[in-house]
Design a protein around this motif. Structure first.
Motif, mmCIF file in Angstrom:
data_model
loop_
_atom_site.group_PDB
_atom_site.id
_atom_site.type_symbol
_atom_site.label_atom_id
_atom_site.label_comp_id
_atom_site.label_asym_id
_atom_site.label_seq_id
_atom_site.Cartn_x
_atom_site.Cartn_y
_atom_site.Cartn_z
ATOM 1 N N ASN A 1 -10.068 -3.617 -39.084
ATOM 2 C CA ASN A 1 -9.353 -4.403 -40.100
ATOM 3 C C ASN A 1 -9.756 -5.870 -40.087
ATOM 4 O O ASN A 1 -8.940 -6.772 -40.291
ATOM 5 C CB ASN A 1 -7.835 -4.278 -39.908
ATOM 6 C CG ASN A 1 -7.333 -2.881 -40.201
ATOM 7 O OD1 ASN A 1 -7.907 -2.159 -41.018
ATOM 8 N ND2 ASN A 1 -6.273 -2.470 -39.517
ATOM 9 N N GLY A 2 -11.054 -6.120 -39.816
ATOM 10 C CA GLY A 2 -11.575 -7.472 -39.865
ATOM 11 C C GLY A 2 -11.436 -8.254 -38.574
ATOM 12 O O GLY A 2 -11.860 -9.410 -38.498
ATOM 13 N N TYR A 3 -10.879 -7.659 -37.514
ATOM 14 C CA TYR A 3 -10.716 -8.343 -36.235
ATOM 15 C C TYR A 3 -11.697 -7.770 -35.219
ATOM 16 O O TYR A 3 -11.880 -6.544 -35.125
ATOM 17 C CB TYR A 3 -9.284 -8.201 -35.719
ATOM 18 C CG TYR A 3 -8.288 -8.941 -36.580
ATOM 19 C CD1 TYR A 3 -7.955 -10.264 -36.311
ATOM 20 C CD2 TYR A 3 -7.697 -8.327 -37.678
ATOM 21 C CE1 TYR A 3 -7.052 -10.951 -37.104
ATOM 22 C CE2 TYR A 3 -6.794 -9.006 -38.485
ATOM 23 C CZ TYR A 3 -6.478 -10.325 -38.179
ATOM 24 O OH TYR A 3 -5.595 -11.007 -38.979
ATOM 25 N N THR A 4 -12.311 -8.652 -34.437
ATOM 26 C CA THR A 4 -13.372 -8.231 -33.513
ATOM 27 C C THR A 4 -13.084 -8.644 -32.070
ATOM 28 O O THR A 4 -13.988 -8.604 -31.242
ATOM 29 C CB THR A 4 -14.722 -8.840 -33.949
ATOM 30 O OG1 THR A 4 -14.610 -10.270 -33.976
ATOM 31 C CG2 THR A 4 -15.127 -8.330 -35.321
ATOM 32 N N ASP A 5 -11.843 -9.053 -31.748
ATOM 33 C CA ASP A 5 -11.544 -9.509 -30.389
ATOM 34 C C ASP A 5 -10.641 -8.518 -29.647
ATOM 35 O O ASP A 5 -9.724 -8.897 -28.934
ATOM 36 C CB ASP A 5 -10.898 -10.892 -30.430
ATOM 37 C CG ASP A 5 -9.658 -10.949 -31.309
ATOM 38 O OD1 ASP A 5 -9.422 -10.003 -32.086
ATOM 39 O OD2 ASP A 5 -8.926 -11.949 -31.235
ATOM 40 N N TRP A 6 -10.913 -7.222 -29.795
ATOM 41 C CA TRP A 6 -10.151 -6.179 -29.112
ATOM 42 C C TRP A 6 -10.608 -6.081 -27.659
ATOM 43 O O TRP A 6 -11.756 -6.370 -27.338
ATOM 44 C CB TRP A 6 -10.332 -4.834 -29.814
ATOM 45 C CG TRP A 6 -9.901 -4.872 -31.247
ATOM 46 C CD1 TRP A 6 -10.676 -5.162 -32.328
ATOM 47 C CD2 TRP A 6 -8.578 -4.650 -31.758
ATOM 48 N NE1 TRP A 6 -9.927 -5.134 -33.481
ATOM 49 C CE2 TRP A 6 -8.646 -4.813 -33.166
ATOM 50 C CE3 TRP A 6 -7.362 -4.316 -31.173
ATOM 51 C CZ2 TRP A 6 -7.529 -4.656 -33.980
ATOM 52 C CZ3 TRP A 6 -6.252 -4.162 -31.987
ATOM 53 C CH2 TRP A 6 -6.342 -4.332 -33.376
ATOM 54 N N TYR A 7 -9.703 -5.670 -26.783
ATOM 55 C CA TYR A 7 -10.062 -5.534 -25.371
ATOM 56 C C TYR A 7 -9.275 -4.390 -24.739
ATOM 57 O O TYR A 7 -8.334 -3.848 -25.323
ATOM 58 C CB TYR A 7 -9.834 -6.846 -24.618
ATOM 59 C CG TYR A 7 -8.400 -7.347 -24.584
ATOM 60 C CD1 TYR A 7 -7.506 -6.926 -23.602
ATOM 61 C CD2 TYR A 7 -7.950 -8.280 -25.521
ATOM 62 C CE1 TYR A 7 -6.210 -7.401 -23.560
ATOM 63 C CE2 TYR A 7 -6.649 -8.770 -25.485
ATOM 64 C CZ TYR A 7 -5.780 -8.319 -24.496
ATOM 65 O OH TYR A 7 -4.501 -8.789 -24.452
ATOM 66 N N VAL A 8 -9.704 -4.004 -23.511
ATOM 67 C CA VAL A 8 -9.037 -2.934 -22.762
ATOM 68 C C VAL A 8 -7.824 -3.538 -22.050
ATOM 69 O O VAL A 8 -7.951 -4.556 -21.363
ATOM 70 C CB VAL A 8 -9.999 -2.307 -21.739
ATOM 71 C CG1 VAL A 8 -9.282 -1.217 -20.942
ATOM 72 C CG2 VAL A 8 -11.226 -1.735 -22.431
ATOM 73 N N PRO A 9 -6.635 -2.955 -22.191
ATOM 74 C CA PRO A 9 -5.437 -3.577 -21.623
ATOM 75 C C PRO A 9 -5.409 -3.525 -20.098
ATOM 76 O O PRO A 9 -6.052 -2.687 -19.466
ATOM 77 C CB PRO A 9 -4.296 -2.740 -22.219
ATOM 78 C CG PRO A 9 -4.910 -1.411 -22.480
ATOM 79 C CD PRO A 9 -6.332 -1.703 -22.909
ATOM 80 N N SER A 10 -4.633 -4.439 -19.510
ATOM 81 C CA SER A 10 -4.306 -4.341 -18.094
ATOM 82 C C SER A 10 -3.248 -3.258 -17.925
ATOM 83 O O SER A 10 -2.701 -2.729 -18.906
ATOM 84 C CB SER A 10 -3.771 -5.675 -17.590
ATOM 85 O OG SER A 10 -2.530 -5.966 -18.217
ATOM 86 N N ILE A 11 -2.938 -2.938 -16.664
ATOM 87 C CA ILE A 11 -1.896 -1.923 -16.430
ATOM 88 C C ILE A 11 -0.558 -2.410 -16.979
ATOM 89 O O ILE A 11 0.180 -1.642 -17.605
ATOM 90 C CB ILE A 11 -1.794 -1.604 -14.926
ATOM 91 C CG1 ILE A 11 -3.071 -0.895 -14.467
ATOM 92 C CG2 ILE A 11 -0.580 -0.714 -14.638
ATOM 93 C CD1 ILE A 11 -3.100 -0.583 -13.003
ATOM 94 N N ARG A 12 -0.237 -3.666 -16.788
ATOM 95 C CA ARG A 12 1.006 -4.229 -17.316
ATOM 96 C C ARG A 12 1.056 -4.078 -18.837
ATOM 97 O O ARG A 12 2.077 -3.662 -19.401
ATOM 98 C CB ARG A 12 1.103 -5.707 -16.920
ATOM 99 C CG ARG A 12 2.144 -6.536 -17.668
ATOM 100 C CD ARG A 12 3.548 -6.165 -17.332
ATOM 101 N NE ARG A 12 4.486 -7.091 -17.937
ATOM 102 C CZ ARG A 12 5.744 -6.800 -18.215
ATOM 103 N NH1 ARG A 12 6.222 -5.597 -17.921
ATOM 104 N NH2 ARG A 12 6.542 -7.689 -18.763
#
Length: 725
Positions: A632-643
C-alpha cells in the motif's frame, strides 16, 4: 533483388536509423494569448530516446512533481517560459518523497544551470541553496566542487529538529580530498570526513553531535578509495544517530540527543566549528523530516544510477492577458469614508458586496456605504478576473476624536457621550453594537469546537446571539446556531459538533437587535486530525497497538503505534507462504555478533531487522525479504520483536483479524541472546488449544544451531510484517 543486395540494404537502413538524432519537442494547448487562470497543457514528444524520464521547468527552474510527458497549469503569468528536459539528472520519480524537504541535483538543469550561485530545490519547498564564495562546476561529473579553503553550500532555515531527520549527500571521495564537513545542520549535528584535527586518524567517517551528546563520534569506517558515495545520517524519534555509506549501516550512536540546530544546513562546511571546509565534489543532497528506513536509503542510492546528461526541448513563452486585479484603499477602512480603486482603462468593471453584485457600480472606483466584504471583477478584452476581498467596517468616533472600526472596542462614544459603552452610531445615525469573537485551540477537537464571543455593554436590547461557521471564507454556504435569546452584555459560547477533521473553518458571532443583525470579526480555526485507534485502517495496514508510557519509543506529546500488514496478506500465507519448501537460504546467525542488535521491546524489531541485514548483506532470507516489501505504498516493514509479536497476538486472538491456526502455523520474531548473537526461533506457542490461545504468550523454541534452515518445517512457518508510526 539478390540476397547480397538485400543484406547490404538492411544494414544501411539500420545504420541510418541509428544516426537519427535524439531530440525532444513540446507543444502547447494555448494558441496565442490566453486569459489569466486558463488551464494550459504542454505535451512533450521524445524522439529516439529510450525509456525517457521528464523534468519540466518554468523560467529555468524545475517544477516540483512535474515528471510526466505532460504538464498543466492554471497559474501561469505573462512571459513565463516553459521547457522540458528528458533523461536529465537523477530520475526524481524514483527518489523517496515522503517527508522530503530538500532535493538538490547538480545534474538536473532545472536545479543547477552550471553557472551562478543559485542551486534550486526540486522538492517544491523552495529551500534553495546558495553557493558561497563561488564553488566551481564540474561539467563531466555534473557536480559542484568546493576548494577546501572558503567555499561551501548554504541552505538557510531548513529545520530546527534534533530528532526524526535524515541528511544525505552524494560525495566523491579520492585521495586528494581534504577532511572536513560533508553535510550538517548549524550547531546541531553533522557528518564529515575525519583526520587528526578531529582526533580521528585517516579517512574515517565521523559524526558531530553538538551539546550533551559530546562532539565528534568516530564510526571506524575508512573510505580512502576513490568513487561516489551516498553519505547518510539519520536521527530517529529517540535521537539515536546512525551513519550509512551507500545502502549499508556503518555506525549507531545511542546517547544524549544533540542540540537543537539554529536552522542553517550546509554542505562542505560547519561555520560554527571553524568551518572545517571540505574540498570535493557534491552531486546531490536530500533532507527529510523523518528517519528513512534502510530500504528507503537503498532506494535513493539506486536512483543515482539513472543520472544522465539529458536533452532539452524548445522553449514556449506564454502570453497571458489580464491578472488578478489589486484594490487600492484610500481612507480609514470605514463605510462612507473609504474609496476603493483598481486599474483604469479596462473594458468593464463589476463591484460586489458579500458576493452580491452592486447595481450601477461599473467604474474603476467605488465608495462603500455599508460594512461588508468588497471585491471587483474586471474585464480586459475577452478576459475577466476578480480581486481578493477587502473588508470595510462600520466605524464610530473614539474618545480621542478619531474615526475607528467598531471591531476595535477600545473607547467608543455612546449616544449619551459615555466612553466604552460599546455602542455608537454610524454616519447615517444607525445604532450598532460592537461584537468580538474568540476561540481557544484547547477547545478545538477533530469534529467539535467551542465557539463564542463577547457582547459589549449596550443600550439596545439584544434579542438573540449566535455563531455562523463555514469552510468558505465568504460564508457562501454556512451553518449557524443560536446560542441564546433575549440576552444582555457578556460572554457566550456554544459547542459545535459534526465538523470534519483536519479542515479549516471560518466563524463569526452575530447579534440581532433593533439595529438589525451585526457581526463580529471573522476568525478561523483548523480541526485536529482524528486520533488513530487500535483497529484503524492506517499507514498501509491495521493499527494493532498504541504505545504507552514505559514502552520503548513512547512520546507523551506525539502518538506512536504499531501497524500490521493487511489481513488478506496474512491469511494468504497459510496456503501459499513465500519461500515455502526448501527455498530458504541457510544463514549462520549464531556464529556472529551482530552490531546494533538488541534483545526485546517495542520498536526493537525495526532495529534488529536493520542490524541483521547490515550483518548478513544480500541473500534470500526472512529479514531481507520483509525489508523489501512494498504494501500500500509503504516500504519500511520489518520483522517484529517478541514483545511486538505478543502485542499482535493479543489483538489478533481477540478479533477476527487473523484466521491462521496457531496450532499449525508459527510466526517468526526477532530476539538476541545474552551475547547479542541472533536466535531465529520465536513463535506463537501451540502447546494449548481453544481459548487458552488468548492468554498464551509467544515463546522461544530454544534453537541454538549455528546454522538453521527454516524450511525444515515447511509451510507451517509464516511471517508477520509490521511497521511503526
Amino acid at each position: 533483388m539478390n540476397l547480397r543486395l538485400f543484406i547490404l540494404f538492411f544494414f544501411i537502413s539500420a545504420f541510418n536509423i541509428s544516426l537519427k538524432a535524439q531530440s525532444v519537442t513540446i507543444t502547447s494547448s494555448a494558441s496565442g494569448s490566453i486569459c489569466a487562470g486558463t488551464n494550459v497543457s504542454f505535451t512533450a514528444v521524445a524522439s529516439n530516446i529510450s525509456t525517457p524520464t521528464y523534468q519540466w521547468t518554468k523560467n529555468g527552474i524545475a517544477i516540483a512533481g512535474a515528471y510526466s510527458s505532460t504538464y498543466s497549469s492554471t497559474t501561469l503569468s505573462n512571459n513565463d517560459q516553459i521547457k522540458v528536459w528528458v533523461n536529465a539528472g537523477i530520475d526524481n520519480s524514483k527518489i523517496v518523497s515522503n517527508g522530503l524537504l530538500l532535493n538538490l541535483d547538480a545534474s538536473n538543469p532545472g536545479s543547477y544551470s552550471g553557472t551562478g550561485n543559485n542551486w534550486y530545490d526540486l522538492s517544491g519547498n523552495n529551500n534553495h541553496a546558495t553557493l558561497m564564495n563561488s564553488p566551481t562546476f564540474d561539467a563531466v561529473s555534473k557536480s559542484v566542487v568546493t576548494n577546501g579553503t572558503n567555499q561551501y553550500i548554504n541552505i538557510p532555515s531548513l529545520n530546527t529538529s534534533n530528532s526524526n531527520i535524515t541528511m544525505q549527500a552524494w560525495i566523491y571521495f579520492d585521495g586528494s580530498t581534504r577532511p572536513g564537513a560533508l553535510i550538517g545542520a548549524k550547531n546541531g549535528y553533522s557528518i564529515g570526513k575525519g583526520n587528526s584535527a578531529y582526533d580521528v586518524a585517516g579517512n574515517n567517517l565521523v559524526l558531530l553531535l553538538y551539546g550533551a551528546a559530546g562532539g565528534w563520534k568516530a564510526t571506524g569506517q575508512s573510505y580512502s578509495s576513490s568513487g561516489w558515495k551516498l553519505v547518510t545520517m539519520t536521527l530517529d524519534g529517540s535521537s539515536t544517530a546512525r551513519a550509512y555509506i551507500d545502502g549499508t549501516l556503518k555506525y549507531t550512536y545511542s546517547g544524549a540527543a544533540p542540540s537543537t540546530p539554529l536552522g542553517d544546513l550546509n554542505l562542505g562546511a560547519i561555520p560554527e566549528d571553524g568551518y572545517r571546509y571540505y574540498d570535493g565534489k557534491f552531486a546531490a543532497a536530500y533532507f527529510y523530516n523523518r528517519a528513512l528506513s534502510l530500504a528507503e536509503i537503498q532506494q535513493n542510492y539506486d536512483a543515482f544510477a539513472t543520472k544522465s546528461t539529458g536533452y532539452g526541448s524548445n522553449t514556449i513563452t506564454v502570453a497571458v492577458t489580464g491578472a488578478t486585479p489589486t484594490l487600492t484603499v484610500t481612507g480609514d477602512g470605514c463605510a462612507n469614508k473609504t474609496t476603493l480603486t483598481t486599474t483604469s482603462g479596462l473594458t468593464s468593471y463589476a463591484w460586489y458586496k458579500d458576493n452580491v453584485i452592486i447595481n450601477g457600480a461599473t467604474s474603476n472606483t467605488y465608495t462603500p456605504t455599508a460594512s461588508g466584504a468588497y471585491q471587483v471583477q474586471v474585464t480586459s478584452g475577452s478576459c475577466s478576473n476578480t480581486s481578493t476581498i477587502t473588508t470595510i467596517y462600520a466605524c464610530a468616533v473614539s474618545s480621542s476624536g478619531q474615526i475607528i472600526a467598531t471591531s476595535i472596542a477600545g473607547s467608543i462614544i455612546s449616544p449619551e457621550g459615555g466612553a466604552n459603552f460599546g455602542t455608537g452610531r454610524d454616519a447615517s445615525g444607525k445604532l450598532y453594537n460592537t461584537t468580538g469573537l474568540t476561540t481557544s485551540t484547547s477547545n478545538i477537537g477533530s469534529t467539535t469546537a467551542v465557539l463564542g464571543g463577547v457582547i459589549s455593554s449596550t443600550n439596545a436590547i439584544t434579542s438573540s446571539v449566535g455563531v455562523v461557521y463555514s469552510t468558505d471564507v465568504n460564508f457562501g454556504t454556512s451553518s449557524s446556531t443560536t446560542i441564546q435569546t433575549n440576552v444582555a452584555a457578556g460572554n457566550y459560547t456554544s459547542s459545535i459538533t459534526g465538523l470534519s477533521s483536519t479542515t479549516t473553518y471560518y466563524a463569526k458571532l452575530f447579534i440581532v437587535n433593533k439595529a438589525g443583525t451585526s457581526y463580529g470579526n471573522v476568525i478561523s480555526f483548523t480541526t485536529a486530525a482524528a486520533p488513530v485507534t487500535v483497529g484503524s485502517v492506517y499507514g498501509g495496514g491495521i493499527v494493532f497497538y498504541i504505545l504507552k508510557s514505559g514502552d520503548n519509543g513512547y512520546d507523551a506529546n506525539v502518538q506512536h503505534g504499531l501497524i500490521a500488514q493487511p489481513q488478506n496478506e496474512i491469511d494468504g500465507l497459510s496456503s501459499n507462504p513465500p519461500f515455502a519448501g526448501n527455498t530458504w537460504t541457510n544463514v549462520a546467525l549464531n556464529s556472529n555478533t551482530i552490531s546494533g542488535a538488541q534483545n526485546d521491546g517495542t520498536l526493537i524489531g525495526r532495529a534488529n531487522t536493520a542490524a541483521i541485514i547490515a550483518d548478513q548483506g544480500t541473500g534470500t532470507y526472512l529479514f531481507k525479504y520483509v525489508s523489501t516489501l512494498s504494501i500500500n505504498g509503504y516500504t519500511d516493514w520489518y520483522v517484529p520483536s517478541i514483545r511486538e509479536l505478543n502485542l499482535f497476538r493479543d489483538y489478533a486472538y481477540n478479533t477476527t483479524y487473523c484466521t491462521i491456526n496457531a496450532s499449525t502455523h508459527y510466526y517468526w520474531a526477532s530476539k538476541t541472546n545474552s551475547n547479542y548473537k541472533w536466535t531465529w526461533g520465536s513463535y506463537i506457542s501451540s502447546t494449548q488449544a481453544g481459548s487458552n490461545y488468548k492468554t498464551n504468550y509467544i515463546e522461544t523454541n530454544g534453537i541454538g544451531n549455528a546454522s538453521y534452515n527454516i524450511s525444515q518445517s515447511g509451510n507451517n512457518y509464516v511471517y508477520l510484517a509490521i511497521r511503526s508510526f
